[in-house]
Design a protein around this motif. Sequence first.
Motif, mmCIF file in Angstrom:
data_model
loop_
_atom_site.group_PDB
_atom_site.id
_atom_site.type_symbol
_atom_site.label_atom_id
_atom_site.label_comp_id
_atom_site.label_asym_id
_atom_site.label_seq_id
_atom_site.Cartn_x
_atom_site.Cartn_y
_atom_site.Cartn_z
ATOM 1 N N LEU A 222 -29.255 -11.786 -156.040
ATOM 2 C CA LEU A 222 -27.130 -11.119 -155.794
ATOM 3 C C LEU A 222 -27.072 -11.432 -157.150
ATOM 4 O O LEU A 222 -26.028 -10.854 -157.550
ATOM 5 C CB LEU A 222 -27.058 -10.996 -154.138
ATOM 6 C CG LEU A 222 -27.914 -10.594 -153.455
ATOM 7 C CD1 LEU A 222 -26.905 -10.538 -152.217
ATOM 8 C CD2 LEU A 222 -27.432 -9.500 -153.538
ATOM 9 N N ILE A 223 -27.716 -12.780 -158.206
ATOM 10 C CA ILE A 223 -26.697 -13.791 -158.222
ATOM 11 C C ILE A 223 -26.747 -12.714 -159.546
ATOM 12 O O ILE A 223 -25.495 -12.399 -159.996
ATOM 13 C CB ILE A 223 -27.377 -14.539 -158.960
ATOM 14 C CG1 ILE A 223 -27.163 -15.927 -157.807
ATOM 15 C CG2 ILE A 223 -26.597 -15.542 -160.028
ATOM 16 C CD1 ILE A 223 -27.774 -16.888 -157.796
ATOM 17 N N PRO A 224 -27.910 -11.984 -160.464
ATOM 18 C CA PRO A 224 -27.459 -11.392 -161.690
ATOM 19 C C PRO A 224 -26.198 -10.554 -161.611
ATOM 20 O O PRO A 224 -25.681 -9.870 -162.719
ATOM 21 C CB PRO A 224 -29.209 -10.727 -162.233
ATOM 22 C CG PRO A 224 -29.799 -11.533 -161.216
ATOM 23 C CD PRO A 224 -29.375 -11.712 -159.898
ATOM 24 N N LEU B 169 -20.970 -8.193 -162.567
ATOM 25 C CA LEU B 169 -19.172 -7.864 -162.511
ATOM 26 C C LEU B 169 -18.246 -8.453 -162.813
ATOM 27 O O LEU B 169 -17.220 -7.842 -163.036
ATOM 28 C CB LEU B 169 -19.687 -7.570 -160.764
ATOM 29 C CG LEU B 169 -18.557 -6.764 -160.024
ATOM 30 C CD1 LEU B 169 -17.765 -5.583 -160.446
ATOM 31 C CD2 LEU B 169 -18.566 -7.027 -158.564
ATOM 32 N N ALA B 170 -18.523 -10.393 -162.367
ATOM 33 C CA ALA B 170 -17.528 -10.472 -162.769
ATOM 34 C C ALA B 170 -17.190 -10.763 -163.798
ATOM 35 O O ALA B 170 -15.886 -10.647 -164.709
ATOM 36 C CB ALA B 170 -18.510 -12.541 -162.242
ATOM 37 N N TRP C 158 -15.147 -20.341 -157.047
ATOM 38 C CA TRP C 158 -15.419 -20.773 -155.806
ATOM 39 C C TRP C 158 -16.784 -20.258 -156.179
ATOM 40 O O TRP C 158 -18.267 -21.125 -154.513
ATOM 41 C CB TRP C 158 -15.020 -19.769 -154.904
ATOM 42 C CG TRP C 158 -15.026 -20.253 -153.418
ATOM 43 C CD1 TRP C 158 -15.140 -21.984 -152.777
ATOM 44 C CD2 TRP C 158 -14.258 -19.906 -152.016
ATOM 45 N NE1 TRP C 158 -15.357 -21.503 -151.342
ATOM 46 C CE2 TRP C 158 -14.485 -20.870 -151.155
ATOM 47 C CE3 TRP C 158 -13.331 -18.782 -151.937
ATOM 48 C CZ2 TRP C 158 -14.037 -20.034 -149.389
ATOM 49 C CZ3 TRP C 158 -12.486 -18.720 -151.021
ATOM 50 C CH2 TRP C 158 -13.204 -19.460 -149.339
ATOM 51 N N VAL C 159 -17.492 -19.007 -156.072
ATOM 52 C CA VAL C 159 -18.745 -18.556 -156.476
ATOM 53 C C VAL C 159 -20.083 -19.608 -156.575
ATOM 54 O O VAL C 159 -20.718 -19.665 -155.818
ATOM 55 C CB VAL C 159 -19.616 -16.946 -155.889
ATOM 56 C CG1 VAL C 159 -20.992 -16.557 -156.039
ATOM 57 C CG2 VAL C 159 -18.424 -16.433 -155.070
ATOM 58 N N ARG C 160 -19.362 -19.632 -157.708
ATOM 59 C CA ARG C 160 -20.306 -20.931 -158.397
ATOM 60 C C ARG C 160 -20.584 -22.030 -157.840
ATOM 61 O O ARG C 160 -21.524 -22.752 -157.032
ATOM 62 C CB ARG C 160 -19.695 -20.924 -159.700
ATOM 63 C CG ARG C 160 -20.863 -21.762 -160.813
ATOM 64 C CD ARG C 160 -20.267 -22.119 -162.080
ATOM 65 N NE ARG C 160 -18.650 -22.928 -162.071
ATOM 66 C CZ ARG C 160 -17.894 -22.780 -163.497
ATOM 67 N NH1 ARG C 160 -18.240 -21.696 -164.599
ATOM 68 N NH2 ARG C 160 -16.748 -23.190 -162.698
ATOM 69 N N LEU C 161 -19.696 -22.568 -157.146
ATOM 70 C CA LEU C 161 -19.630 -23.912 -156.580
ATOM 71 C C LEU C 161 -20.084 -23.914 -154.983
ATOM 72 O O LEU C 161 -21.381 -24.762 -154.571
ATOM 73 C CB LEU C 161 -17.829 -23.707 -155.984
ATOM 74 C CG LEU C 161 -17.931 -25.160 -155.097
ATOM 75 C CD1 LEU C 161 -18.456 -26.653 -155.594
ATOM 76 C CD2 LEU C 161 -16.901 -25.569 -154.543
ATOM 77 N N LEU D 220 -23.991 -17.871 -163.509
ATOM 78 C CA LEU D 220 -22.754 -18.180 -163.025
ATOM 79 C C LEU D 220 -21.646 -18.571 -164.431
ATOM 80 O O LEU D 220 -20.483 -18.722 -164.147
ATOM 81 C CB LEU D 220 -22.930 -18.887 -161.808
ATOM 82 C CG LEU D 220 -23.097 -17.658 -160.574
ATOM 83 C CD1 LEU D 220 -23.812 -18.616 -159.198
ATOM 84 C CD2 LEU D 220 -21.850 -16.349 -160.786
ATOM 85 N N ASP D 221 -22.157 -20.113 -164.385
ATOM 86 C CA ASP D 221 -21.655 -21.253 -165.016
ATOM 87 C C ASP D 221 -20.797 -20.447 -166.580
ATOM 88 O O ASP D 221 -19.647 -20.595 -166.846
ATOM 89 C CB ASP D 221 -22.824 -22.488 -166.051
ATOM 90 C CG ASP D 221 -23.613 -23.663 -164.537
ATOM 91 O OD1 ASP D 221 -22.915 -23.225 -163.730
ATOM 92 O OD2 ASP D 221 -24.092 -23.914 -165.250
#
Length: 260
Positions: free
Chosen positions: A136-138, A143-144, A185-188, A230-231
């Motif tokens: 789900l991350i990619p 989208l981000a 927040w998602v990254r954290l 995400l970084d």
Amino acid sequence: MTIPFRLLPVGLAIGVLASCAQQGDFGRPKAGAWNSLIDATGTLAAGERHAPASASPLTDDEQDLRNRSWRFLMPAMTRDAFLDILANLTRARVLPPSWRPDDPAGYHASLRTGDALSPVSRYRRLSDDAVADARLIPAFVALAVRVVDADARRLKSLPFARTLDDWDVRQAAMRVAENRCLIAWVRLETGVRIEGYRYALEHLYAETPDPAAVEAERALAMLTARRPLLDPVVPADAAIRCGLVPAPAVAAQPPLVVKY
């Protein structure tokens, strides 16, 4: 009229006891009146805490970003339905993110709660959860990036708009901050989730060593490799600036001139 945050628990008590968070497809919340209600309430509560909160309507990408964040902001597995409800209220910002305790052992404890699960089943559950997160991350990152790019264009347009008043400008700025803080927040939480998976894998292997641990290790490595995607989306210090984590203590500097 703004609803005071201190009154929100009274209005939500019946709803909290009546329903809990339900996951839909692809790590998104299940559509329904409950999640819509707490999302709207969360915006009011965040505003009362002076957190970024905009009353502007969401774009399609912004709504999708919030839906996709659900997977990462909810616990991978819980032992208590009530804790799951509290997590959903936190995800919606009805409760502040800072209330949740740091519990790297929680996922491992949840895996062991089901007595009917064999050791192999526990390893398989860990593998499935880690792989699902990694896949789900990619899509979330793509989208981000679109949302961040749209926000940059939004901010650049504000000085040239002649019909916007201060309230309109503030709502636009708050929405940009909301989006950036959500991504941070998602990254954290993705990093926190990796810590929980690692804790569970190491403890499971110490308790019940099994060849199935190899597949779990591979799944965890896959997730760990994708988390850095995400970084670059938001600044490195975004979690601190958004109040998701405390700022590091700054050591007192000695004076430049010392009098004797």
